[in-house]
Design an enzyme around this catalytic site. Structure first.
Site, PDB file in Angstrom:
ATOM      1  N   ASP A 114       0.859  -1.185   0.000  1.00 41.85           N
ATOM      2  CA  ASP A 114       0.000   0.000   0.000  1.00 41.85           C
ATOM      3  C   ASP A 114       0.895   1.235   0.000  1.00 41.85           C
ATOM      4  OD1 ASP A 114      -3.226   0.525   1.091  1.00 41.85           O
ATOM      5  OD2 ASP A 114      -1.797   2.199   1.023  1.00 41.85           O
ATOM      6  N   ALA A 115       0.540   2.218  -0.824  1.00 41.20           N
ATOM      7  CA  ALA A 115       1.344   3.436  -0.927  1.00 41.20           C
ATOM      8  C   ALA A 115       1.100   4.387   0.248  1.00 41.20           C
ATOM      9  CB  ALA A 115       1.036   4.150  -2.240  1.00 41.20           C
ATOM     10  N   THR A 132      -1.399   6.528   0.655  1.00 41.85           N
ATOM     11  CA  THR A 132      -1.855   7.847   0.228  1.00 41.85           C
ATOM     12  C   THR A 132      -2.697   8.416   1.365  1.00 41.85           C
ATOM     13  OG1 THR A 132      -3.965   7.046  -0.649  1.00 41.85           O
ATOM     14  CG2 THR A 132      -2.046   6.951  -2.143  1.00 41.85           C
ATOM     15  N   PHE A 144      -6.958  -4.389  -4.682  1.00 37.83           N
ATOM     16  CA  PHE A 144      -7.880  -3.351  -4.207  1.00 37.83           C
ATOM     17  C   PHE A 144      -7.340  -1.948  -4.466  1.00 37.83           C
ATOM     18  CE2 PHE A 144      -8.885  -6.903  -1.344  1.00 37.83           C
ATOM     19  CZ  PHE A 144     -10.264  -6.855  -1.247  1.00 37.83           C
ATOM     20  N   ALA A 164      -6.484   1.586  -5.348  1.00 43.08           N
ATOM     21  CA  ALA A 164      -7.049   2.512  -6.339  1.00 43.08           C
ATOM     22  C   ALA A 164      -7.212   3.876  -5.698  1.00 43.08           C
ATOM     23  CB  ALA A 164      -8.423   2.012  -6.809  1.00 43.08           C
ATOM     24  N   THR A 211     -15.905  -1.867  -9.628  1.00 43.21           N
ATOM     25  CA  THR A 211     -17.082  -1.167  -9.118  1.00 43.21           C
ATOM     26  C   THR A 211     -18.250  -1.245 -10.091  1.00 43.21           C
ATOM     27  OG1 THR A 211     -17.905   1.067  -8.640  1.00 43.21           O
ATOM     28  CG2 THR A 211     -16.011   0.942 -10.073  1.00 43.21           C
ATOM     29  N   ASP A 212     -19.459  -1.140  -9.554  1.00 37.29           N
ATOM     30  CA  ASP A 212     -20.648  -1.095 -10.428  1.00 37.29           C
ATOM     31  C   ASP A 212     -20.707   0.195 -11.236  1.00 37.29           C
ATOM     32  OD1 ASP A 212     -21.282   0.643  -8.336  1.00 37.29           O
ATOM     33  OD2 ASP A 212     -23.195  -0.310  -7.846  1.00 37.29           O
ATOM     34  N   GLU A 213     -19.907   1.194 -10.841  1.00 38.50           N
ATOM     35  CA  GLU A 213     -19.973   2.486 -11.544  1.00 38.50           C
ATOM     36  C   GLU A 213     -19.490   2.407 -12.985  1.00 38.50           C
ATOM     37  OE1 GLU A 213     -18.414   5.848  -9.607  1.00 38.50           O
ATOM     38  OE2 GLU A 213     -19.175   5.277  -7.651  1.00 38.50           O
ATOM     39  N   TYR A 261     -13.112   8.891 -12.190  1.00 36.72           N
ATOM     40  CA  TYR A 261     -12.893   7.683 -11.366  1.00 36.72           C
ATOM     41  C   TYR A 261     -13.478   6.454 -12.065  1.00 36.72           C
ATOM     42  CZ  TYR A 261     -14.118   4.061  -8.002  1.00 36.72           C
ATOM     43  OH  TYR A 261     -14.303   2.841  -7.392  1.00 36.72           O
ATOM     44  N   LYS A 287     -11.632   3.079 -13.671  1.00 38.43           N
ATOM     45  CA  LYS A 287     -11.908   1.698 -13.245  1.00 38.43           C
ATOM     46  C   LYS A 287     -12.398   0.867 -14.444  1.00 38.43           C
ATOM     47  CE  LYS A 287     -11.747   0.097  -9.665  1.00 38.43           C
ATOM     48  NZ  LYS A 287     -10.662  -0.534  -8.873  1.00 38.43           N
TER      49      LYS A 287
HETATM   50  P1  NAD Z   1      -9.789   3.435  -0.257  1.00 37.39           P
HETATM   51  O1  NAD Z   1      -9.581   4.746  -0.925  1.00 37.39           O
HETATM   52  O2  NAD Z   1     -10.325   3.403   1.142  1.00 37.39           O
HETATM   53  O3  NAD Z   1      -8.410   2.602  -0.236  1.00 37.39           O
HETATM   54  C1  NAD Z   1      -7.543   2.598  -1.317  1.00 37.39           C
HETATM   55  C2  NAD Z   1      -6.189   2.129  -0.802  1.00 37.39           C
HETATM   56  O4  NAD Z   1      -5.290   2.048  -1.925  1.00 37.39           O
HETATM   57  C3  NAD Z   1      -5.543   3.082   0.213  1.00 37.39           C
HETATM   58  O5  NAD Z   1      -5.011   2.358   1.297  1.00 37.39           O
HETATM   59  C4  NAD Z   1      -4.424   3.755  -0.579  1.00 37.39           C
HETATM   60  O6  NAD Z   1      -3.309   4.133   0.211  1.00 37.39           O
HETATM   61  C5  NAD Z   1      -4.053   2.657  -1.566  1.00 37.39           C
HETATM   62  N1  NAD Z   1      -3.431   3.183  -2.794  1.00 37.39           N
HETATM   63  C6  NAD Z   1      -3.833   4.230  -3.546  1.00 37.39           C
HETATM   64  N2  NAD Z   1      -2.986   4.436  -4.574  1.00 37.39           N
HETATM   65  C7  NAD Z   1      -2.032   3.456  -4.473  1.00 37.39           C
HETATM   66  C8  NAD Z   1      -0.894   3.113  -5.246  1.00 37.39           C
HETATM   67  N3  NAD Z   1      -0.549   3.821  -6.336  1.00 37.39           N
HETATM   68  N4  NAD Z   1      -0.169   2.046  -4.866  1.00 37.39           N
HETATM   69  C9  NAD Z   1      -0.490   1.320  -3.751  1.00 37.39           C
HETATM   70  N5  NAD Z   1      -1.539   1.623  -2.975  1.00 37.39           N
HETATM   71  C10 NAD Z   1      -2.317   2.672  -3.329  1.00 37.39           C
HETATM   72  O7  NAD Z   1     -10.701   2.618  -1.252  1.00 37.39           O
HETATM   73  P2  NAD Z   1     -11.800   1.487  -0.967  1.00 37.39           P
HETATM   74  O8  NAD Z   1     -13.111   2.117  -0.790  1.00 37.39           O
HETATM   75  O9  NAD Z   1     -11.269   0.568   0.060  1.00 37.39           O
HETATM   76  O10 NAD Z   1     -11.805   0.762  -2.395  1.00 37.39           O
HETATM   77  C11 NAD Z   1     -10.951  -0.354  -2.644  1.00 37.39           C
HETATM   78  C12 NAD Z   1     -11.244  -0.907  -4.025  1.00 37.39           C
HETATM   79  O11 NAD Z   1     -12.612  -1.287  -4.099  1.00 37.39           O
HETATM   80  C13 NAD Z   1     -11.033   0.102  -5.150  1.00 37.39           C
HETATM   81  O12 NAD Z   1     -10.475  -0.581  -6.245  1.00 37.39           O
HETATM   82  C14 NAD Z   1     -12.442   0.577  -5.479  1.00 37.39           C
HETATM   83  O13 NAD Z   1     -12.537   0.977  -6.820  1.00 37.39           O
HETATM   84  C15 NAD Z   1     -13.239  -0.671  -5.211  1.00 37.39           C
HETATM   85  N6  NAD Z   1     -14.647  -0.498  -4.828  1.00 37.39           N
HETATM   86  C16 NAD Z   1     -14.989   0.322  -3.792  1.00 37.39           C
HETATM   87  C17 NAD Z   1     -16.324   0.398  -3.399  1.00 37.39           C
HETATM   88  C18 NAD Z   1     -16.749   1.246  -2.230  1.00 37.39           C
HETATM   89  O14 NAD Z   1     -17.939   1.372  -1.971  1.00 37.39           O
HETATM   90  N7  NAD Z   1     -15.846   1.842  -1.472  1.00 37.39           N
HETATM   91  C19 NAD Z   1     -17.284  -0.338  -4.092  1.00 37.39           C
HETATM   92  C20 NAD Z   1     -16.894  -1.147  -5.160  1.00 37.39           C
HETATM   93  C21 NAD Z   1     -15.566  -1.225  -5.511  1.00 37.39           C
HETATM   94  O1  DAU Z   2     -20.815   2.122  -6.326  1.00 38.20           O
HETATM   95  C1  DAU Z   2     -19.532   1.811  -5.897  1.00 38.20           C
HETATM   96  C2  DAU Z   2     -18.779   3.089  -5.591  1.00 38.20           C
HETATM   97  O2  DAU Z   2     -19.342   3.600  -4.383  1.00 38.20           O
HETATM   98  C3  DAU Z   2     -17.278   2.878  -5.438  1.00 38.20           C
HETATM   99  O3  DAU Z   2     -16.755   2.484  -6.681  1.00 38.20           O
HETATM  100  C4  DAU Z   2     -16.581   4.155  -4.966  1.00 38.20           C
HETATM  101  O4  DAU Z   2     -15.215   3.882  -4.712  1.00 38.20           O
HETATM  102  C5  DAU Z   2     -17.252   4.612  -3.691  1.00 38.20           C
HETATM  103  O5  DAU Z   2     -16.687   5.841  -3.270  1.00 38.20           O
HETATM  104  C6  DAU Z   2     -18.746   4.788  -3.918  1.00 38.20           C
HETATM  105  O6  DAU Z   2     -18.991   5.862  -4.865  1.00 38.20           O
HETATM  106  P1  DAU Z   2     -20.151   6.956  -4.620  1.00 38.20           P
HETATM  107  O7  DAU Z   2     -19.784   8.160  -5.381  1.00 38.20           O
HETATM  108  O8  DAU Z   2     -21.495   6.351  -4.809  1.00 38.20           O
HETATM  109  O9  DAU Z   2     -19.943   7.152  -3.012  1.00 38.20           O
HETATM  110  P2  DAU Z   2     -19.911   8.451  -2.071  1.00 38.20           P
HETATM  111  O10 DAU Z   2     -19.763   7.935  -0.675  1.00 38.20           O
HETATM  112  O11 DAU Z   2     -18.965   9.480  -2.532  1.00 38.20           O
HETATM  113  O12 DAU Z   2     -21.382   9.040  -2.247  1.00 38.20           O
HETATM  114  C7  DAU Z   2     -22.553   8.241  -2.075  1.00 38.20           C
HETATM  115  C8  DAU Z   2     -23.757   9.095  -2.481  1.00 38.20           C
HETATM  116  O13 DAU Z   2     -23.937  10.142  -1.526  1.00 38.20           O
HETATM  117  C9  DAU Z   2     -23.605   9.779  -3.822  1.00 38.20           C
HETATM  118  O14 DAU Z   2     -24.876   9.806  -4.462  1.00 38.20           O
HETATM  119  C10 DAU Z   2     -23.154  11.200  -3.470  1.00 38.20           C
HETATM  120  C11 DAU Z   2     -23.861  11.446  -2.144  1.00 38.20           C
HETATM  121  N1  DAU Z   2     -23.183  12.322  -1.169  1.00 38.20           N
HETATM  122  C12 DAU Z   2     -21.851  12.107  -0.906  1.00 38.20           C
HETATM  123  C13 DAU Z   2     -21.201  12.854   0.043  1.00 38.20           C
HETATM  124  C14 DAU Z   2     -19.726  12.641   0.339  1.00 38.20           C
HETATM  125  C15 DAU Z   2     -23.914  13.268  -0.465  1.00 38.20           C
HETATM  126  O15 DAU Z   2     -25.144  13.441  -0.677  1.00 38.20           O
HETATM  127  N2  DAU Z   2     -23.283  13.994   0.496  1.00 38.20           N
HETATM  128  C16 DAU Z   2     -21.941  13.839   0.783  1.00 38.20           C
HETATM  129  O16 DAU Z   2     -21.434  14.528   1.688  1.00 38.20           O
END
Ligand code: NAD
Ligand code: DAU
Length: 332
Positions: free
Chosen positions: A33-34, A36, A78, A80, A121-123, A148, A152
């Site tokens: 993990d970097a 970040t 993971f 990203a 991601t579903d996005e 983003y 992906k």
């Molecule tokens: P996050 O931002 O919490 O964690 C990302 C991690 O990756 C961090 O620890 C960061 O330091 C590390 N990272 C970033 N750039 C890097 C690099 N260049 N080299 C090594 N490490 C690096 O993200 P998350 O929410 O845990 O998401 C993890 C994965 O799941 C992602 O691929 C994201 O697209 C996917 N995903 C997330 C969600 C969601 O709801 N959060 C849903 C579906 C898919």
């Molecule tokens: O669907 C999977 C994705 O879900 C992942 O790929 C992404 O990594 C993850 O961040 C998430 O993306 P979203 O953009 O859906 O999540 P976020 O938490 O940023 O926002 C969820 C919803 O809430 C979205 O419709 C935006 C809204 N929102 C977000 C924030 C931060 C608000 O209304 N208020 C807020 O303060």
């Protein structure tokens, strides 16, 4: 016993995955993990040193990936840049990590003939209309909206091309919105919970009609383990738990769970290009691999998440002020 290389294992879903692997299997894990702004070593605190090794490094570093992948039996990718709002401000790290990083890892897996599971991601499918009865399936066309989700989507295409052209043994999963412990306070649910804990108010983008399909992070990670164990190489599995909720309802539920009036939130500037609705059809995962979600009651999972943030202020506090200052500059 299998040796896993987990990229992004200090992030939200990755750290929960490492905890689940340690708790439910005898596999060994190397986390790369970097660290970040989104990575946090404290998310891995307390894990046994003989099961989990941490390496600080960048997935786009070809020499390091070559060395680490050579030692692994399975790579779970993971790492990203994960936040849509950040990608609207500056897409460049998203291109580097999500595209160049995935390419770098694929090349290492190809050289050393190592199995890869790619987390996506579903996005990548864009969005659905609010009144559309349909859901995303593995056949839905790619139509990403943000830098983003476009990065992906590109990473998914790279993985499929390396499977087909070079015989890399990879599987892919596309999951809906996760919630649970260790999620960065920039994201929707932790932001609202910590705003309230801070004496502030939740912030709703626009009218809040946008729908997300919520899944508990442990259910996501159980599905990932099932795909690694029993999934078919080259296949894509959609992960979701039928958890559709609009954003306004989620904020009202958080406010109620935390003993505040349900209308105690602010409406703020909407996200540019804001996707309307995500919804996952996970029947392939359920039917082929027998996976089912354990967290079927969203409100109960949310209440446990509220408790986690209440009890772990030391984990989130250092990030909070800078995150809110950045949102404030954008009227959010
Ligand atoms: P996050 O931002 O919490 O964690 C990302 C991690 O990756 C961090 O620890 C960061 O330091 C590390 N990272 C970033 N750039 C890097 C690099 N260049 N080299 C090594 N490490 C690096 O993200 P998350 O929410 O845990 O998401 C993890 C994965 O799941 C992602 O691929 C994201 O697209 C996917 N995903 C997330 C969600 C969601 O709801 N959060 C849903 C579906 C898919
Ligand atoms: O669907 C999977 C994705 O879900 C992942 O790929 C992404 O990594 C993850 O961040 C998430 O993306 P979203 O953009 O859906 O999540 P976020 O938490 O940023 O926002 C969820 C919803 O809430 C979205 O419709 C935006 C809204 N929102 C977000 C924030 C931060 C608000 O209304 N208020 C807020 O303060």
């Amino acid at each position: 016993m299998t040796s896993f290389l987990v990229t992004g294992g200090a992030g939200f879903i990755g750290s929960n995955f490492v905890r689940q692997v340690v708790a439910t299997t005898d596999h060994r894990v190397t986390v790369v993990d970097a660290l970040t702004y989104a990575g946090n070593r404290d998310s891995l605190a307390g894990l046994p040193a003989d099961r989990v090794r941490f390496v600080r490094g960048d997935v786009a570093d070809a020499d390091l990936m070559d060395e680490l992948v050579a030692d692994a039996e399975v790579v779970v990718h993971f790492a990203a840049e994960s936040h849509n709002d950040n990608s609207l401000r500056d897409p460049s790290p998203f291109i580097r990590t999500n595209l160049v990083g995935t390419f770098t890892l694929l090349e290492a897996c190809r050289r050393h003939d190592v199995r890869l599971h790619h987390i996506s991601t579903d996005e990548v499918y864009g969005d659905l209309e609010l009144d559309d009865p349909g859901k995303f399936t593995p056949e839905t066309a790619y139509r990403p909206s943000s830098p983003y989700s476009a990065s992906k989507a590109g990473s998914d295409h790279l993985v499929r091309a390396w499977v087909r052209s070079f015989g890399v043994a990879a599987t892919l999963s596309n999951c809906s919105n996760n919630y649970g412990p260790y999620q960065h306070v920039e994201k929707f649910i932790p932001r609202q919970i910590t705003n309230i804990l801070d004496g502030g108010r939740p912030k709703l983008y626009g009218a809040g009609a946008n729908v997300r399909d919520w899944i508990h992070v442990e259910d996501h990670n159980a599905a990932v383990l099932a795909i690694i164990e029993r999934g078919r190489i080259g296949e894509t599995y959609l992960i979701g738990a039928d958890g559709e909720k609009d954003n306004r309802t989620v904020i009202e539920t958080i406010l109620r769970l935390m003993g505040r009036p349900e209308d105690g939130y602010d409406r703020v500037a909407d996200r540019s290009g804001h996707d309307l609705r995500y919804a996952i059809d996970a029947s392939k995962l359920r039917d082929e691999l027998g996976w089912t979600p354990r967290y079927r009651n969203f409100e109960a999972g949310l209440a446990a998440t509220v408790d986690w943030y209440r009890n772990n202020e030391a984990w989130w506090r250092p990030q909070k002020a800078a995150v809110e200052a950045a949102y404030a500059t954008r009227g959010q």
